[in-house]
Motif scaffolding. Structure first.
Motif, PDB file in Angstrom:
ATOM      1  N   UNK A  37      11.387  61.135  66.125  1.00 22.10           N
ATOM      2  CA  UNK A  37      11.930  61.269  67.426  1.00 22.10           C
ATOM      3  C   UNK A  37      10.674  61.820  68.447  1.00 22.10           C
ATOM      4  N   UNK A  71      10.609  64.661  57.679  1.00 19.94           N
ATOM      5  CA  UNK A  71      11.438  65.531  58.260  1.00 19.94           C
ATOM      6  C   UNK A  71      10.929  67.176  57.965  1.00 19.94           C
ATOM      7  N   UNK A  72      10.589  67.832  58.951  1.00 15.67           N
ATOM      8  CA  UNK A  72       9.946  69.123  58.538  1.00 15.67           C
ATOM      9  C   UNK A  72      11.083  70.220  59.078  1.00 15.67           C
ATOM     10  N   UNK A  73      11.527  71.027  58.209  1.00 17.54           N
ATOM     11  CA  UNK A  73      12.841  72.108  58.391  1.00 17.54           C
ATOM     12  C   UNK A  73      12.409  72.941  59.441  1.00 17.54           C
ATOM     13  N   UNK A  74      10.911  73.204  59.846  1.00 16.10           N
ATOM     14  CA  UNK A  74      10.551  74.057  60.901  1.00 16.10           C
ATOM     15  C   UNK A  74      10.555  73.569  62.162  1.00 16.10           C
ATOM     16  N   UNK A  75      10.824  72.178  62.344  1.00 11.07           N
ATOM     17  CA  UNK A  75      11.081  71.412  63.731  1.00 11.07           C
ATOM     18  C   UNK A  75      12.411  71.293  63.809  1.00 11.07           C
ATOM     19  N   UNK A  76      12.927  71.412  64.994  1.00 10.63           N
ATOM     20  CA  UNK A  76      14.341  70.899  65.430  1.00 10.63           C
ATOM     21  C   UNK A  76      14.508  69.375  65.118  1.00 10.63           C
ATOM     22  N   UNK A  77      13.468  68.421  65.698  1.00 11.28           N
ATOM     23  CA  UNK A  77      13.494  67.154  65.709  1.00 11.28           C
ATOM     24  C   UNK A  77      12.718  66.450  64.648  1.00 11.28           C
ATOM     25  N   UNK A 111      21.157  64.359  61.248  1.00 10.46           N
ATOM     26  CA  UNK A 111      20.401  65.063  62.270  1.00 10.46           C
ATOM     27  C   UNK A 111      21.364  65.864  62.864  1.00 10.46           C
ATOM     28  N   UNK A 149      22.136  79.013  61.962  1.00  9.71           N
ATOM     29  CA  UNK A 149      20.918  78.470  61.683  1.00  9.71           C
ATOM     30  C   UNK A 149      21.340  76.833  61.825  1.00  9.71           C
ATOM     31  N   UNK A 150      20.231  76.095  62.385  1.00  8.51           N
ATOM     32  CA  UNK A 150      20.307  74.654  62.388  1.00  8.51           C
ATOM     33  C   UNK A 150      18.864  74.246  62.319  1.00  8.51           C
ATOM     34  N   UNK A 151      18.733  73.136  61.401  1.00 10.67           N
ATOM     35  CA  UNK A 151      17.533  72.601  61.305  1.00 10.67           C
ATOM     36  C   UNK A 151      17.604  71.169  60.517  1.00 10.67           C
ATOM     37  N   UNK A 152      16.694  70.261  60.491  1.00 12.26           N
ATOM     38  CA  UNK A 152      16.793  69.296  59.875  1.00 12.26           C
ATOM     39  C   UNK A 152      17.308  69.239  58.110  1.00 12.26           C
ATOM     40  N   UNK A 153      17.056  70.337  57.697  1.00  8.90           N
ATOM     41  CA  UNK A 153      17.536  70.530  56.169  1.00  8.90           C
ATOM     42  C   UNK A 153      18.904  70.892  56.022  1.00  8.90           C
ATOM     43  N   UNK A 154      19.049  71.855  56.900  1.00  9.14           N
ATOM     44  CA  UNK A 154      20.409  72.559  56.765  1.00  9.14           C
ATOM     45  C   UNK A 154      21.222  73.069  58.072  1.00  9.14           C
ATOM     46  N   UNK A 168      10.991  76.194  64.807  1.00 10.07           N
ATOM     47  CA  UNK A 168      11.829  77.450  64.723  1.00 10.07           C
ATOM     48  C   UNK A 168      11.325  77.996  63.715  1.00 10.07           C
TER      49      UNK A 168
END
Lengths: 216, 1082
Positions: free
Chosen positions: A87, A77-83, B653, B584-589, A145
């Motif tokens: 997916x 899961x990369x924080x820089x991507x939304x998905x 997610x 802010x919304x991402x897979x981590x936070x 993002x």
């Protein structure tokens, strides 16, 4: 000698080019069920289509100013991507292609998507080789993002017999029941655009070995 | 009975409130009991009014990741004096560390999510029963802790008392005299001729004799007993609040039963008047004046949640602490002074912490959380178990306990319970249930006045004990949607005093708040529940808990309205704690900016007296002041992908975007089993009910290849591998990538340090951690190797992946705790559906996949759509789960009409045959709108002529078809399939071991032997029982015979037979075997 007479039933008002009806008149006596089954089997089972078979993700860290790309696995899961990458892979596999050049003999292509900017990446952003045309170019693949990473996605596209994402979306057939007027078989074909219904039907007829097609 | 509360269905309130009350009240209550410990001149006093709690230093996520316990520390000020000389003054000490409950009701204990299951036990109090076998009447007095007292009334001999399980009984009069009851009171209450006679007899003895008699019951061998000791013993047994406590509930119930008023409210020990009252009640019972108690009624059952369980454990621990402190004080110090005295030498927080840890790990009610999906998680938290401390004994459970009782309505689900040995014992709470202050279950009802439902008056929570005084009607009787009036002229089905009858609406006192009030969470998810047999709904609700999270999520077309409710309370989702804007919304936070406008407090405080004087304090609004804008940023960290307790891949997610406004309590991140707040356990697939070449015989299921290749039933699993490192010089072990005799393929993914790289694909038997052993055991083989190759001989002791595993390494962690290091490797694996996997619908229609057919060969609908799944039509009539047919047809119409439905259970309340007419109506509507005539044919509704995919001919008869919500269950063939060529043998019998984990063999039992005998295949049987099992000599030679192509040697006598003979000989039975070659067994 003619064995079959085929009518292509299409209204001019019908905008969807991927939908067509074929009315087949059986002039020679052979089992209609057998004929219909053969055509159906070819169309649904043996018709080749271009699919993405493998997706590889490569990432580089822009903060460190390095140009080395590292392979990352799909579960990351990369924080820089939304998905999530899982997916994104799923979305890639739904893309449909069409071979433009008839001269191309190979059965494999590679395509790449370079994600430098921060934006929504659509399927149209993928760089394809010239022989291949993408059918659904407005599909949202993922959203980047952050500038912290650069993502490169390598796609392997192969021509395979339809086991996943078949080119024929829907196929229906009608055999006239009546004893006296039972000479007609109607095929209702909807394709995904990678092949026209007419071409698909002709290919099926050719492969069935039941009829010999001539230009006449 | 409480009114005016809106049912919010906070599903975890029972757990949360109980733990909260333990921290607020229970803990302090127990601490007060050891407030002052005085011993040998020492005095230790804990100042229980100033207890402080400190937040955990680590977050719950960190504890989960690093295998630690998420706990709260309790600090108490202590004062120690010795002969009135202060040794320690008011010093705060770390008293204990208690695992802290997370928001979602779980505990993180050693890196695992655990929960404490609610216990349902007999409430403390007094019970009057009749013995079934000899018609004797007896009463049992059950305290919260302390000895049980049983009072038995005989035909003519009087009343006797038994303490606990001691067989000797003592006459009631003696017992009462020991307790100190005056003669006058006795005569006043028990004016029965039997007692007068016995009392006159006993008058001849002194009071001393009675005490000695009582004392001798407990200590029969003791001689020269002092009277003081005997009296002290009795006093401590029943009158010391630290050893005998009826509890708040026990006292309340004894009071209501015996005195009919609140008597002895504060005194919770045994009073002589209590015993007198019980005796009086027994006499009345004997006369037949009053009915007996029904033990299995819910009014006699109490729910003990985590708080009460912890409190009772704490009581035991603190008693142990007291005695341990006393012991230590004597041994450690003889003449202590303030300087020399060290508190840490006699008190250590580990004493209590370790015992609490033990409680959490050993107690049968403390279980690993079942987090297969969000439903299983919540259902597990809402379970009721009769086992555990002070609970039922598994072996002694009678049939009566397991049966459904009418008092369970709206409190405990009559359907959801486990199958097998725990059937009817482990229960599930109904949806809107609440627990009152004593621990009794309450169900919500509306008040009915003169035939009108008074919804405005709020909801009344009624317990089972209160319910017997009212006439209660189910919600089904209410049909009008316009007004709140019940039908005046019709007899309605009601319940009063546990008896079902018919009554007019004017006599009804209360009515249920909904038709599905009685169901648990899982049961409530089954649509068309009322058309199914209860046994199958039970299976359906149990199997929903076992359903795997799929890669492609889909919500059901037909819902019941419970879905969102479950997700909100489940651990899988993240809820916004306050309203605000997502920045802010991402897979981590996810970061949410909360904006708050508040009044200028300084100005308000300055002028407070002025406003107060004017008397307009309440009228002043915040608008009158300059508002200050306060901006807070709340960060919600989403955990990285991890493994659940059942090996399921879990990831959160985000479902909110930047700039979006969220309100408090909104779901902002989805779990794996949720999709935009809706629960998704399975997939909607096209099913047809028809026999297909016998492949779906006996509940087997045929599926289309499409479900496999399009990853429709693909799930992700995670496996954890752990090994302790590693560079141990004593054992001579190193981790290294240079492994002797390993192929390049198996070690290509290893890093230089010998540990596998993240992201590498692993297959069967690949090396995960390369480990070699340098120091070898002194065996002849090793000696020979060392002689040839010198001291460079290495042995491969690497950690390898199991044979069945194919996956990707997602994380490698090296955890170091002091000098111990361990490597943790997580491997994620995608599993497509395959033959042998178990699937099920929501109606208990389960089956195993027997064949995967290309979609071209599957039957297709009249519009050419191939069917995805073929179920056996014979699976419906005998199982009586017709709900699945309704579901599949309504799903079909919902797909064509592009509508989604929410089905109210027991919807017959609207019109008769409501489900049927609704489904047909919708199908017909779909037919008209889509112009697909085959969708609904009045001659065979719900069926159509399907075509065989293999020859495009229609089937002989119309076939039922539709869309069903199908679940893939956790019982997968990949985890269970096992084969063995050679492997370990048992050391005693020399037979192959049992079980997959030990690479064991398949048992060839007696019935299998009969089958072979039936066929007369003697040589086959001999082979199975000798060279394939425990013929030690020939089983190794058989391999060489196979390689060399020679005949097998003649089988020897099996080891088990030799063992049998030896056992016989050890029983002094002289057994000899006479064959051609005489053999002696030693």
């Amino acid at each position: 000698m003619k064995y079959l007479k085929i009518y292509v039933l299409r209204s001019r008002l019908l905008k969807d080019g991927n939908l067509a009806f074929f009315k087949v008149k059986n002039l020679q006596f052979f089992d209609k069920n057998f004929f219909v089954t053969e055509i159906r089997r070819y169309l649904l089972l043996d018709l080749e289509s271009w699919n993405i078979t493998n997706v590889m993700f490569f990432v580089t860290n822009n903060l460190k100013n390095t140009s080395t790309f590292h392979v990352v696995h799909n579960f990351l899961g990369l924080e820089e991507l939304k998905q999530s990458l899982l997916e994104i892979t799923k979305k890639f596999k739904l893309l449909r292609f069409k071979l433009c050049s008839k001269s191309y003999q190979g059965n494999k292509f590679f395509a790449v998507l370079n994600a430098f900017e921060v934006k929504d990446f659509l399927s149209g952003d993928i760089i394809f080789p010239p022989h291949l045309k993408l059918l659904n170019s407005r599909e949202l693949l993922f959203t980047k993002i952050s500038f912290n990473i650069t993502l490169k996605i390598l796609l392997k596209i192969e021509a395979k017999k339809a086991s996943f994402q078949k080119p024929i979306k829907r196929l229906n057939l009608i055999i006239e029941k009546d004893e006296f007027f039972d000479n007609y078989m109607i095929f209702d074909l909807t394709t995904d655009g990678s092949v026209t219904p007419f071409n698909a039907f002709i290919k099926a007829l050719q492969s069935s070995n039941l009829v010999t097609l001539t230009n006449a | 009975m409480v009114n005016g509360c809106r049912v919010r269905s906070n599903l975890l309130d029972i757990q949360r409130n109980s733990f909260r009350s333990f921290l607020k009240k229970g803990l302090v209550e127990e601490l007060r009991k050891i407030k002052d410990i005085a011993h040998e001149g020492f005095r230790i006093s804990f100042q229980t009014d100033n207890v402080k709690y400190k937040k955990p230093k680590i977050s719950a996520e960190f504890a989960l990741k690093n295998g630690e316990t998420y706990s709260l520390s309790v600090h108490i000020p202590v004062e120690v004096t010795y002969n009135n000389m202060f040794l320690v003054r008011n010093k705060y000490i770390l008293f204990a560390k208690i695992p802290l409950m997370t928001e979602k009701g779980t505990f993180i204990f050693n890196g695992n999510k655990r929960i404490m299951v609610n216990q349902i036990i007999r409430s403390p109090g007094v019970y009057f029963e009749k013995n079934r076998y000899n018609d004797s009447i007896f009463a049992t007095l059950i305290p919260t802790f302390g000895s049980w007292l049983t009072f038995k009334i005989d035909q003519d001999e009087g009343i006797f008392v038994k303490v606990d399980k001691i067989k000797t009984a003592i006459p009631l009069i003696n017992f009462l005299k020991c307790l100190g009851l005056s003669r006058k009171k006795f005569f006043l209450y028990l004016n029965d001729p039997i007692f007068i006679e016995t009392l006159q007899e006993s008058e001849s003895y002194g009071i001393r004799l009675e005490f000695f008699e009582f004392y001798k019951i407990f200590f029969p061998n003791e001689v020269n007993v002092r009277f003081g000791n005997a009296r002290k013993f009795l006093r401590s047994k029943f009158m010391d609040p630290r050893k005998y406590d009826l509890g708040e509930v026990g006292r309340f119930r004894v009071n209501t039963k015996i005195y009919r008023s609140e008597f002895f409210q504060s005194n919770r020990t045994l009073q002589p008047e209590d015993v007198l009252g019980i005796a009086h009640y027994l006499i009345e019972l004997k006369k037949g004046m009053i009915p007996f108690d029904e033990i299995d009624d819910l009014k006699n059952k109490l729910v003990r949640s985590i708080g009460e369980l912890l409190q009772s454990q704490f009581r035991i621990i603190l008693n142990e602490l007291e005695s341990s402190l006393k012991e230590k004080l004597i041994f450690l110090y003889k003449n202590p002074s303030e300087k020399t005295f060290r508190l840490s030498r006699f008190f250590n927080s580990y004493f209590i912490t370790n015992r609490i840890r033990k409680f959490f790990s050993v107690n049968p009610l403390s279980q690993l959380l079942d987090d297969t999906n969000s439903l299983s998680e919540l259902t597990h938290k809402r379970k009721l178990s009769p086992f555990g401390p002070n609970g039922l004994n598994k072996e002694r459970t009678k049939l009566d306990v397991r049966e459904i009782n009418t008092s369970q309505y709206g409190r405990v689900c009559p359907i959801e319970t486990s199958e097998g040995k725990n059937a009817g014992l482990i229960l599930s709470l109904a949806k809107d249930v609440r627990v009152d202050k004593y621990g009794f279950l309450e169900s919500p009802f509306y008040k009915v006045l003169r035939g009108k439902i008074e919804t405005n008056k709020g909801i009344y929570f009624i317990s089972s004990a209160q319910e017997k005084y009212f006439t209660v009607a189910p919600f089904d009787v209410f049909r009008s949607s316009q007004s709140n009036l019940l039908d005046k002229n019709k007899l309605l089905g009601v319940k009063r005093s546990k008896i079902f009858s018919y009554s007019f609406s004017k006599n009804i006192d209360f009515i249920s708040i909904s038709t599905d009030q009685f169901t648990s969470l899982g049961t409530g998810l089954v649509p068309f529940l009322e058309h199914n047999d209860a046994n199958r709904v039970l299976m359906g609700s149990n199997m929903q808990r076992q359903s795997l999270i799929l890669l492609e999520k889909e919500v059901p077309f037909i819902k019941t309205g419970r879905e969102a409710l479950i997700n909100r309370e489940s651990d899988a989702t993240v809820l916004a704690k306050s309203s605000g804007k997502v920045i802010y919304s991402s897979l981590k936070k996810i970061v949410i900016q909360e904006e708050e406008y508040c009044a200028n407090i300084e100005f308000f405080n300055k002028n407070y007296s002025f406003f107060n004087l004017l008397g307009c304090l309440n009228e002043i609004s915040q608008k009158n002041f300059k508002l200050i804008k306060k901006v807070n940023q709340k960060i919600y960290f989403l955990e990285s992908p991890k493994k659940s307790n059942h090996g399921v891949y879990i990831q959160k997610i985000p479902i909110v975007h930047e700039g979006e406004w969220v309100r408090k309590g909104q779901i902002i991140a989805d779990g794996m089993s949720t999709l935009r707040g809706g629960i998704c356990l399975g997939k909607n697939v096209l099913v047809a009910y028809l026999g297909w070449e016998g492949y779906n015989f006996e509940d087997a299921v045929i599926i289309s290849e499409r479900l496999v290749f399009e990853d429709i039933f693909t799930s992700i699993h995670m496996k954890k591998f752990k090994t302790f490192i590693v560079n141990d010089e004593k054992k001579g072990e190193n981790i290294s990538m240079f492994i002797p005799n390993a192929s390049l393929k198996t070690i290509k993914n290893l890093k230089n340090n010998g540990i596998i790289k993240i992201g590498s694909e692993i297959k069967a038997q690949d090396v995960l951690i390369g480990r070699i052993k340098v120091k070898l055991k002194n065996t002849p083989k090793n000696k020979m190797l060392i002689a040839f190759f010198g001291n460079k001989v290495r042995k491969d002791v690497s950690l390898r992946s199991p044979r069945s595993l194919v996956g990707i390494v997602t994380s490698v962690e090296i955890l170091c705790k002091k000098s111990n290091c361990s490597v943790l490797i997580h491997v994620a694996e995608k599993r497509r559906i395959q033959i042998g996997d178990k699937i099920a619908g929501r109606h208990g229609n389960k089956g195993i996949i027997s064949k995967i057919v290309p979609s071209i060969d599957m039957p297709f609908l009249p519009d050419g759509t191939p069917v995805d799944m073929i179920l056996n039509p014979l699976g419906i009539p005998s199982r009586m789960n017709v709900g699945q047919v309704f579901e599949s047809l309504l799903n079909l119409s919902s797909l064509f009409l592009k509508e989604r439905y929410k089905i109210q259970p027991f919807d017959e309340v609207q019109t008769s045959m409501n489900s049927k007419s609704f489904v047909y109506k919708k199908l017909n509507e779909a037919r008209k709108r889509t112009k697909k005539d085959w969708l609904f044919n009045p001659n065979y509704p719900g069926k159509a002529f399907l075509y065989d995919g293999r020859n495009c001919r229609p089937f002989d008869h119309p076939v039922a078809f539709g869309y069903a919500y199908i679940l893939k269950l956790i019982h997968m063939v990949k985890d269970k399939i096992h084969a063995r060529v050679t492997g370990p043998y048992s050391s005693v019998t020399q037979q192959p071991l049992r079980g997959k984990s030990k690479n064991g063999g398949q048992r060839f039992g007696e019935m299998e032997v009969w089958a072979i005998e039936g066929f007369g295949a003697a040589y086959l049987l001999q082979e199975l029982l000798t060279i394939k099992s425990d013929d030690v000599l020939n089983r190794s030679e058989a391999l060489f015979s196979l390689i060399n192509g020679t005949y097998f040697s003649k089988p020897n006598i099996p080891e088990a037979f030799k063992l049998f003979i030896l056992e016989m000989q050890s029983l002094c039975i002289d057994i000899k075997i006479f064959t051609n070659n005489y053999k002696k067994f030693d």
